[in-house]
Design a protein around this motif. Structure first.
Motif, PDB file in Angstrom:
ATOM      1  N   ILE A 150       0.837  -1.204   0.000  1.00 60.26           N
ATOM      2  CA  ILE A 150       0.000   0.000   0.000  1.00 60.26           C
ATOM      3  C   ILE A 150       0.869   1.250   0.000  1.00 60.26           C
ATOM      4  CG2 ILE A 150      -1.674   1.326   1.349  1.00 60.26           C
ATOM      5  CD1 ILE A 150      -2.844  -1.326   2.302  1.00 60.26           C
ATOM      6  N   ASN A 151       1.943   1.236   0.781  1.00 61.16           N
ATOM      7  CA  ASN A 151       2.792   2.420   0.917  1.00 61.16           C
ATOM      8  C   ASN A 151       3.680   2.660  -0.306  1.00 61.16           C
ATOM      9  OD1 ASN A 151       3.816   4.564   2.841  1.00 61.16           O
ATOM     10  ND2 ASN A 151       5.733   3.522   2.375  1.00 61.16           N
ATOM     11  N   TYR A 152       4.270   1.598  -0.862  1.00 59.75           N
ATOM     12  CA  TYR A 152       5.228   1.746  -1.952  1.00 59.75           C
ATOM     13  C   TYR A 152       4.682   1.328  -3.310  1.00 59.75           C
ATOM     14  CZ  TYR A 152       8.757   2.435   1.656  1.00 59.75           C
ATOM     15  OH  TYR A 152       9.479   2.917   2.716  1.00 59.75           O
ATOM     16  N   GLY A 153       3.548   0.654  -3.335  1.00 57.15           N
ATOM     17  CA  GLY A 153       2.973   0.234  -4.600  1.00 57.15           C
ATOM     18  C   GLY A 153       3.811  -0.826  -5.285  1.00 57.15           C
ATOM     19  N   SER A 154       3.909  -0.709  -6.603  1.00 63.45           N
ATOM     20  CA  SER A 154       4.632  -1.714  -7.391  1.00 63.45           C
ATOM     21  C   SER A 154       6.128  -1.689  -7.143  1.00 63.45           C
ATOM     22  CB  SER A 154       4.349  -1.504  -8.886  1.00 63.45           C
ATOM     23  OG  SER A 154       4.758  -0.203  -9.280  1.00 63.45           O
TER      24      SER A 154
END
Length: 447
Positions: free
Chosen positions: A116-120
């Motif tokens: 959620i925080n860093y994504g891909s």
């Protein structure tokens, strides 16, 4: 917490402030070992992380304390079966085993939160490599697994003690873990024992003796032939108070050793890595901490099975699964409370500071007395009340050096920010100030 860990459960991994970065180079391993071991209890603490108190952070700390007391009381209900259907499940070893193994659930928590925080951009393999620090993953897991065995023994002795004495007496006694942590750090890590630490240790000991000793020496008004056993305790044997006290003190000693061992592993694993430098975000550090908790859970799941076998074949605690659905439900509720405690503790220590959490932990003593009073009808005597005040005072003195350091650090930061703000205001009020940055060019010639 009960069957989990009564006090700041797992020491969190280091977060280094910008101030610390000025006087200690985390990449200089040889120099850091000599200086680092003298910092933990002097106030100039590389593990320190401090933030202004906010309503949300205060709510987290209060929740952490309430869950602590709630799980202690619920563990006694689980083991005694008092006022519940289905009877009690008096198996401290298996309760501890389940509560610690469930820490594995922090792995999906870390994965989901990081996604959620860093994504891909988030790669779990890279995260695990960073978490291992100076160690390989296998070495980090091996050392934490050994620590998890000691952790299991530590909390098992605490839970066994809880079967003999009240929650309030147990939580008061367990505050000795702060004293033993300081003493072991002085003996094994080369920490400096300041005058405030000495006074705090003595005052804490005196307060705990005031809480525990009078109930042991003064017989209950209902004692005598034909008196009923205390139904709130799974075991009510002759010398129960003495046995409970000895088990709980032994657990406090083991907890102090556990904290020092954790600190030693953490320092060796993380010196020179991002987690000990000023560019580590709070999020990264919380995720790293939860990953460590999960590895302790895996270590418990694998390496503590022989301890359960030892308890079984020695006849001290024959292994038995819960007898009915009610016992099973309460067993997993207790484990859920344990997991919630770990999560709230991690959030509390990063939203406030280690010193705030350490001092606030003493508040579980009066909270436990109130819980025992309302739930178990155990009256609060003046000795216990006065002793609780002395214990809280002792823990305050014990943490005074760190507390004053945090206050001074925030004051200096605020003063620097104020000075910079005044300078900026003066520049903007000057007649030749422009909001656009000036282009660089050759210096004007002076005729």
């Amino acid at each position: 917490m009960s069957s989990s860990a009564p006090n700041p459960k797992t020491p969190l991994l280091p977060v280094t402030s910008d101030d610390h970065h000025d006087h200690h180079n985390p990449h200089d391993h040889d120099a850091s070992r000599a200086s680092h071991t003298s910092l933990h209890f002097q106030g100039d603490n590389p593990h320190a992380n401090s933030n202004p108190l906010t309503p949300s952070s205060i709510a987290i700390v209060v929740s952490y304390l309430l869950v602590w007391v709630s799980q202690s009381e619920y563990a006694q209900i689980l083991m005694s079966g008092q006022n519940v259907t289905g009877g009690g499940y008096d198996k401290p070893g298996f309760i501890c085993y389940l509560n610690h193994s469930i820490l594995i659930l922090f792995v999906p928590v870390v994965w989901v939160a990081s996604k959620i925080n860093y994504g891909s951009k988030f790669n779990f393999g890279d995260f695990v490599q960073q978490w291992s620090g100076n160690f390989s993953f296998c070495k980090a897991f091996y050392e934490l697994s050994l620590l998890s065995v000691g952790y299991f023994v530590c909390i098992w002795t605490w839970v066994v003690g809880l079967t003999y004495i009240s929650v309030s007496a147990s939580n008061a006694l367990y505050q000795l873990q702060c004293v033993f942590t300081v003493l072991f750090s002085v003996w094994f890590l080369g920490e400096v024992l300041t005058q405030n630490k000495r006074v705090g240790c003595v005052v804490s000991f005196a307060g705990i003796i005031s809480v525990v000793l009078p109930p042991m020496l003064m017989p209950s008004p209902d004692s005598g032939e034909g008196a009923d056993d205390d139904p709130t305790l799974p075991k009510n044997e002759p010398n129960a108070a003495l046995l409970g006290t000895l088990f709980t003190i032994a657990s406090a000693v083991l907890w102090g050793a556990y904290e020092v061992g954790y600190m030693y592993i953490s320092d060796r694993k993380n010196i020179g890595t991002k987690i000990t430098s000023s560019d580590a975000s709070k999020f990264d550090t919380v995720m790293e901490t939860m990953m460590t908790l999960s590895m302790i859970g895996v270590g418990t799941l694998i390496f503590c099975i022989p301890l359960l076998a030892l308890l079984h074949y020695s006849g001290y605690e024959p292994f038995e699964l819960p007898e009915n659905a009610e016992q099973t439900t309460r067993l997993f509720i207790n484990a859920t409370l344990s997991f919630a405690f770990d999560l709230l503790f991690a959030l509390a220590i990063f939203l406030t500071s280690p010193v705030v959490v350490s001092i606030s932990a003493a508040l579980v003593i009066p909270l436990s007395f109130l819980a025992d009073w309302f739930l178990n009808d155990i009256p609060v005597n003046m000795y216990s009340l006065g002793g609780s005040v002395v214990v809280i005072l002792g823990l305050w003195i014990l943490n005074y050096d760190e507390f004053t350091y945090q206050v001074k650090r925030h004051w200096k930061k605020g003063r620097r920010a104020s000075v910079e703000g005044i300078k900026t205001l003066r520049r903007r009020m000057s007649s030749n100030w422009s909001p656009q940055p000036e282009k660089e060019g050759p210096a004007p010639l002076v005729e």
